[in-house]
Design a protein around this motif. Structure first.
Motif, PDB file in Angstrom:
ATOM      1  N   GLN A  83     -53.266  -0.288  13.244  1.00  0.00           N
ATOM      2  CA  GLN A  83     -52.000  -0.955  12.940  1.00  0.00           C
ATOM      3  C   GLN A  83     -51.936  -1.355  11.468  1.00  0.00           C
ATOM      4  O   GLN A  83     -50.867  -1.278  10.840  1.00  0.00           O
ATOM      5  N   LEU A  84     -53.079  -1.765  10.910  1.00  0.00           N
ATOM      6  CA  LEU A  84     -53.114  -2.079   9.474  1.00  0.00           C
ATOM      7  C   LEU A  84     -52.827  -0.843   8.637  1.00  0.00           C
ATOM      8  O   LEU A  84     -52.082  -0.903   7.652  1.00  0.00           O
ATOM      9  N   VAL A  85     -53.430   0.281   9.018  1.00  0.00           N
ATOM     10  CA  VAL A  85     -53.175   1.526   8.288  1.00  0.00           C
ATOM     11  C   VAL A  85     -51.710   1.924   8.421  1.00  0.00           C
ATOM     12  O   VAL A  85     -51.085   2.379   7.445  1.00  0.00           O
ATOM     13  N   MET A  86     -51.149   1.754   9.594  1.00  0.00           N
ATOM     14  CA  MET A  86     -49.750   2.106   9.818  1.00  0.00           C
ATOM     15  C   MET A  86     -48.826   1.285   8.933  1.00  0.00           C
ATOM     16  O   MET A  86     -47.850   1.806   8.370  1.00  0.00           O
ATOM     17  N   TRP A 111     -47.856   5.107  19.866  1.00  0.00           N
ATOM     18  CA  TRP A 111     -49.142   5.114  20.564  1.00  0.00           C
ATOM     19  C   TRP A 111     -49.181   3.983  21.590  1.00  0.00           C
ATOM     20  O   TRP A 111     -48.656   2.890  21.355  1.00  0.00           O
ATOM     21  N   ALA A 112     -49.847   4.229  22.699  1.00  0.00           N
ATOM     22  CA  ALA A 112     -49.966   3.204  23.730  1.00  0.00           C
ATOM     23  C   ALA A 112     -50.883   2.068  23.296  1.00  0.00           C
ATOM     24  O   ALA A 112     -50.597   0.899  23.564  1.00  0.00           O
ATOM     25  N   HIS A 113     -51.994   2.411  22.598  1.00  0.00           N
ATOM     26  CA  HIS A 113     -52.984   1.382  22.292  1.00  0.00           C
ATOM     27  C   HIS A 113     -53.574   1.570  20.890  1.00  0.00           C
ATOM     28  O   HIS A 113     -54.791   1.752  20.755  1.00  0.00           O
ATOM     29  N   PRO A 114     -52.784   1.502  19.832  1.00  0.00           N
ATOM     30  CA  PRO A 114     -53.378   1.552  18.496  1.00  0.00           C
ATOM     31  C   PRO A 114     -54.254   0.322  18.276  1.00  0.00           C
ATOM     32  O   PRO A 114     -53.910  -0.781  18.704  1.00  0.00           O
TER      33      PRO A 114
END
Length: 206
Positions: A84-87, A76-79
């Motif tokens: 980002q925490l979920v990722m 993704w360009a702008h998570p």
């Protein structure tokens, strides 16, 4: 006590993200929200609120966060920081216990489960507005998790779309006291039409 009115046939209850990872012992996020959840009586109040709205025939809309799957947000360009925490943490993973509904808050016959939201708002890139309008809903009661993220974002969006918005200050929780304060004392009063306790709301429904 609020003077808000909740017209029959035009009021809907939005329950946001009632996942095991948020609400159950052993959930990935539960340890971080547990102190505030216990302080405000979160689970007790969510149960009380659900009983009250169901007893009055108010339709229940489940407003779920995206259940994590392998590959989500990668490239993704702008998570967002939350994405980002979920990722990294695989919160609410699809097919796993953490991504299941808390056993006390599961969809019943006639409930509506809205398309999953990728960010914080239950409206953005989902069918929530369509589903509410098709039911003739003009007033929304919003509860669940988290107070200063998905609840606030969903409620702000609802207000922008012209809905009457009620927040329930003890049927939600956050990761820190200052986040709860901001949600209900600083930000909420700028867009919500009513900010009530569960007992106040149940009395208003009566």
């Amino acid at each position: 006590m609020s003077n808000a009115q909740y017209p029959p046939g035009r009021t809907g209850y939005l329950l946001v993200d009632p996942y095991n990872d948020f609400l159950s012992e052993g959930g990935k996020v539960w340890p971080r929200i547990e102190p505030i959840a216990r302080q405000v009586g979160l689970l007790e109040h969510l149960r009380s609120l659900e009983r009250a709205v169901r007893a009055r025939g108010i339709p229940v809309f489940f407003v779920p966060h995206r259940r994590w799957e392998a590959g989500d947000y990668e490239g993704w360009a702008h998570p967002t920081p939350s994405q980002q925490l979920v990722m990294r943490g695989h919160h609410f993973a699809r097919g796993e216990w953490g991504g299941d509904w808390h056993p006390d808050f599961t969809p019943k016959a006639g409930d509506i489960v809205v398309a999953e939201h990728w960010g914080s708002s239950g409206f953005a890139n989902t069918d929530l507005d369509l589903r509410l309008k098709q039911k003739g809903i003009t007033h929304v009661i919003i509860a669940g998790l988290l107070a200063n993220t998905c609840i606030e974002s969903t409620a702000r969006y609802a207000a922008e779309l012209g809905y009457h918005v009620t927040l329930v200050r003890d049927a939600t929780a956050a990761l820190a006291p200052e986040m709860m304060h901001a949600a209900h004392q600083v930000n909420g009063p700028t867009f919500a039409h009513a900010i009530l306790t569960t007992d106040e709301l149940v009395a208003s429904l009566n």
